[in-house]
Design a protein around this motif. Structure first.
Motif, PDB file in Angstrom:
ATOM      1  N   LYS A  20       0.833  -1.214   0.000  1.00 58.21           N
ATOM      2  CA  LYS A  20       0.000   0.000   0.000  1.00 58.21           C
ATOM      3  C   LYS A  20       0.860   1.253   0.000  1.00 58.21           C
ATOM      4  N   SER A  24       0.981   3.799  -3.135  1.00 55.99           N
ATOM      5  CA  SER A  24       0.623   5.195  -2.869  1.00 55.99           C
ATOM      6  C   SER A  24       1.712   6.145  -3.364  1.00 55.99           C
ATOM      7  N   GLN A  27       1.405   6.443  -7.087  1.00 57.94           N
ATOM      8  CA  GLN A  27       0.199   7.190  -7.432  1.00 57.94           C
ATOM      9  C   GLN A  27       0.393   8.687  -7.176  1.00 57.94           C
ATOM     10  N   GLN A  28       0.961   9.031  -6.028  1.00 53.56           N
ATOM     11  CA  GLN A  28       1.118  10.440  -5.668  1.00 53.56           C
ATOM     12  C   GLN A  28       2.228  11.138  -6.444  1.00 53.56           C
TER      13      GLN A  28
END
Length: 142
Positions: A20, A24, A27-28
């Protein structure tokens, strides 16, 4: 001997003890989109879309694995992007190089930037949270 026909890169795989967190990050920082991932049951996986024909699979590291995590993993003391081994990274081309550089600075991510002698190719090197090497590059079309 027959050769493979129609070969193209399908996906990149990264393993992590915290899928995760790593998903993340991608993605960020790079804007990858989470896509439907199969349920493998005994380990977590998150799939991210990199481009229409390429995905990244973030796979939970097997805690029983005897394979080394790698010399540039998160537990390593080597975190300087200038020391990133030239053959141990994945590279992404972007059309907004300067914006990506600024976003990484805002997030406090240490980077190493250089330009090639042709003056058109700009490169930026850094590590993801698990110590995997990343290159962002832009090629000036002028």
């Amino acid at each position: 001997m027959a050769t493979a026909e129609g070969v193209q890169l399908n996906h990149l795989a990264r393993e992590s003890s915290d899928v995760k967190r790593l998903a993340s990050f991608y993605q960020q920082v790079l804007g990858f989109e989470q896509i439907e991932s199969p349920n493998f049951g005994d380990f977590d996986v998150i799939w991210l879309r990199v481009s229409p024909s390429l995905s990244m699979h973030i796979i939970q590291r097997d805690p029983q694995s005897k394979l080394p995590v790698g010399p540039y993993a998160a537990s390593s003391s080597v975190r300087d992007p200038k020391q990133l081994p030239r053959g141990h990274h994945v590279s992404f081309s972007v059309s907004n190089f300067d914006s990506v550089v600024q976003k990484l600075k805002e997030k406090g991510i240490e980077t190493f930037q250089k330009s090639q002698p042709d003056g058109k190719t700009k490169q930026l090197f850094f590590f993801d949270p698990d110590g995997n090497g990343i290159e962002i590059m832009s090629r000036d079309s002028s």
